[in-house]
Enzyme design. Structure first.
Site, PDB file in Angstrom:
ATOM      1  CE1 TYR A  91      -3.921  -2.181   0.397  1.00  0.00           C
ATOM      2  CE2 TYR A  91      -2.663  -3.261   2.137  1.00  0.00           C
ATOM      3  CZ  TYR A  91      -3.741  -3.240   1.271  1.00  0.00           C
ATOM      4  OH  TYR A  91      -4.646  -4.272   1.296  1.00  0.00           O
ATOM      5  CG  ASP A 150      -1.266 -12.336   6.523  1.00  0.00           C
ATOM      6  OD1 ASP A 150      -1.477 -13.369   7.180  1.00  0.00           O
ATOM      7  OD2 ASP A 150      -2.000 -11.950   5.618  1.00  0.00           O
ATOM      8  CG  HIS A 367       2.316  -8.462  -3.326  1.00  0.00           C
ATOM      9  ND1 HIS A 367       3.250  -9.258  -2.722  1.00  0.00           N
ATOM     10  CD2 HIS A 367       1.497  -8.033  -2.351  1.00  0.00           C
ATOM     11  CE1 HIS A 367       2.993  -9.324  -1.427  1.00  0.00           C
ATOM     12  NE2 HIS A 367       1.946  -8.594  -1.177  1.00  0.00           N
ATOM     13  CE1 TYR A 450      -8.334  -3.648   2.739  1.00  0.00           C
ATOM     14  CE2 TYR A 450      -8.508  -2.439   4.791  1.00  0.00           C
ATOM     15  CZ  TYR A 450      -7.845  -3.355   4.002  1.00  0.00           C
ATOM     16  OH  TYR A 450      -6.715  -3.975   4.464  1.00  0.00           O
ATOM     17  NE  ARG A 451      -3.927  -0.769   4.257  1.00  0.00           N
ATOM     18  CZ  ARG A 451      -3.403  -1.655   5.111  1.00  0.00           C
ATOM     19  NH1 ARG A 451      -4.150  -2.641   5.589  1.00  0.00           N
ATOM     20  NH2 ARG A 451      -2.162  -1.551   5.507  1.00  0.00           N
TER      21      ARG A 451
END
Ligand code: FAD
Length: 505
Positions: A91, A150, A367, A450-451
């Site tokens: 992100y 995670d 990723h 959501y983000r």
């Protein structure tokens, strides 16, 4: 290193000196070697001009030092991007959105200020990682669980500022925070909830305090620097079990999801679940791998007293038995506390509150995530599957035939698509283009992210357009009031300060 936009070299050099006076000059970083550590190691702009490169980084150790840094930034109109531990990979990592930004790195503010075992809560500074808090709790033999995402090396504060999620009953991290301390761009220190009461005895127990509830505006925003945050933790349960349910027929998916949704909404199933196609798709969400010839499978987590979790699993089986051919398999079963030997063998430690880094095993160049929210209903999942299946086919990437909904948050699913990042400019360009088109297609069909990664924040915000973008206008009204010089993360989540606001069509 690039200069902050609109700031002259000489002024920047003065500002760096003043940052040094505020935090100690050894905690101001401006060499290429140091600053490059703050670049996004999963950047979708690798080897391109647009890859944001910070101008410097400054690492305060106290609230007073944060105030001093903000004062200097206001004086020179230097954009700052706050990170707690800076592990926001997928992100945006530890990088800003604009080259020339100065990183406000709060890693040194790493004190666990309180853990209240009786009331199952804690108060931490931004630099406290999930691993740190876990170690602290273990060392003191406190019988509380935290809820890690995670990767366990990130911070409770940074993850919650992004409204991240985990796996146990406390998996909605914003929902389970309680009270903040925030330094506003003008240096004012605000405590939310009961923290505004100087002698408060319940800052980490009662969220709302008195008057408007402000906490949300300090998440996914650029309105303040969070310097403390409280969290609700989970008392160590007596037991945790999982059960796998599979059904043989494709066409029973809607009923399957509706039953799952009922079990989640009634609180019978309490952790993150994931629905996947038979024969594959384990991994995230604690799923235990495919189930032979099953069409659909899900893994159900239960936490609590041993007798109660057994009864909940029986109840779930009763419900799913309505579907012809449903089969059930007992999964993991733990009684707490665990021995070290048991901990070593756990397949998915985050599901029992143990932070770790095993998720990174075998990963390559990185990723980014595309993470829209979809309805938690059978019909809703079918429709979303059709929409994204067609979208990927139309965009030249057929074969993504199911969307693996996950219950990170209550009452809805998030479905996470992963896009590889490569050191290949052409492939990254294509993926960015695809990503942008997907954001639009998703929104046209009623699904919003959501983000998102910093590279797509503008695109995502653009889709939340009800009332001629009244939400964005409200955000920007607040931005201008709290941060008139626009120093905190201009453009983050599509929120621009007046002085840098671009003309919008
Ligand atoms: C393989 C993989 C798996 C992942 N799995 C998950 C998962 O299960 N769940 C999940 O939620 N995420 C997941 N992530 C995303 C990410 O790694 C985590 O969310 C991570 O905890 C975020 O990093 P951080 O805690 O260091 O936050 P930071 O990088 O410190 O902060 C994130 C952002 O929040 C804002 N911010 C941070 N601190 C402050 C502050 N003090 N004041 C104001 N604003 C602030 C800033 O904009 C910052 O960029 C995963 C990533 C990868 C690569």
């Amino acid at each position: 290193m690039p200069l902050p936009p609109g700031v002259r070299a000489r002024d920047f050099s003065d500002a760096l000196k003043q940052f040094g006076e505020a935090v100690g000059k050894e905690w101001v970083f401006s060499s290429e070697e140091d600053v490059s550590l703050y670049r996004d190691s999963f950047s979708p702009f690798w080897h391109e001009e647009e890859d944001p490169v910070p101008a410097a980084a400054v690492a305060p150790h106290s609230v007073e030092q944060v105030q001093q840094v903000l004062k200097v930034a206001n004086q020179y109109k230097i954009p700052l991007w706050t990170i707690s531990t800076g592990r926001n990979l997928g992100y945006g990592g530890s990088a800003p959105n604009i080259s020339g930004t100065v990183m406000l790195d709060l890693k040194r503010m790493d004190r666990v200020l309180d853990v209240n075992e009786g009331n199952a809560s804690c108060l931490v500074e931004p630099g406290v990682s999930y691993l740190d808090l876990y170690k602290y709790i273990q060392a003191k033999k406190i019988k509380l669980w935290l809820d890690p995402p995670d990767p366990g090396w990130g911070s409770l504060v940074g993850n919650t500022c992004e409204r991240g999620g985990g796996y146990t009953p406390m998996r909605d991290h914003f929902e389970n925070h309680c009270g903040m301390e925030v330094v506003l761009p003008n240096g004012d220190v605000v405590r939310t909830g009961m923290g505004a009461l100087p002698a408060a005895k319940t800052w980490q127990q009662y969220k709302y305090g008195f008057g408007p509830y402000l906490d949300g505006i300090f998440t996914q925003s650029n309105f303040g620097v969070v310097t403390k945050m409280g969290f609700w933790l989970m008392p160590e349960p007596e037991a945790h079990i999982t059960g796998t349910v599979s059904i043989p027929k494709q066409e029973d998916l809607p009923r399957f999801i509706d039953i799952l949704s009922y079990l989640i909404n009634t609180g019978a199933v309490q952790g993150t679940t994931r629905v996947f196609g038979g024969g594959g798709g384990g991994g995230r969400g604690g799923a235990a791998g495919g189930a032979g010839s099953a069409a659909w499978t899900t893994n159900l987590p239960f936490y609590g007293a041993a007798k109660v979790v057994a009864a909940q699993w029986e109840h779930a089986k009763d419900k799913f038995s309505e579907i012809p051919g449903a089969t059930f398999r007992d999964g993991e079963s733990y009684r707490f506390p665990l021995s070290l030997e048991q901990i070593d063998k756990i397949r998915n430690p985050v599901s029992v509150g143990i932070p770790n880094l095993s998720f990174f095993g075998g990963r390559s160049e990185g990723h980014i995530f595309f993470a829209p929210i979809i309805p938690m209903s059978g019909e809703g999942v079918l429709e979303a599957t059709k929409v994204f299946d067609k979208a990927f086919a139309d965009l030249g990437r057929p074969g993504r035939s199911f969307i693996f909904p996950q219950s990170y948050f209550p009452r809805s699913f998030v479905t996470i698509f992963t896009f590889p990042i490569e050191h290949n400019v052409e492939n990254n360009r294509k993926n960015r283009e695809l990503y942008k088109r997907l954001v639009k297609i998703a929104a046209e069909n009623g699904y919003g992210e959501y983000r998102t990664h910093t590279a797509f924040m503008e695109d995502a915000m653009e889709t939340y357009s009800f009332g001629n973008h009244s939400l964005r206008r409200t955000h920007e009204t607040i931005k201008d009031a709290l941060d008139p010089n626009g120093i905190l993360a201009p453009g983050k989540n599509g929120i621009w300060p007046k002085r840098l606001r671009k003309a919008r069509a």
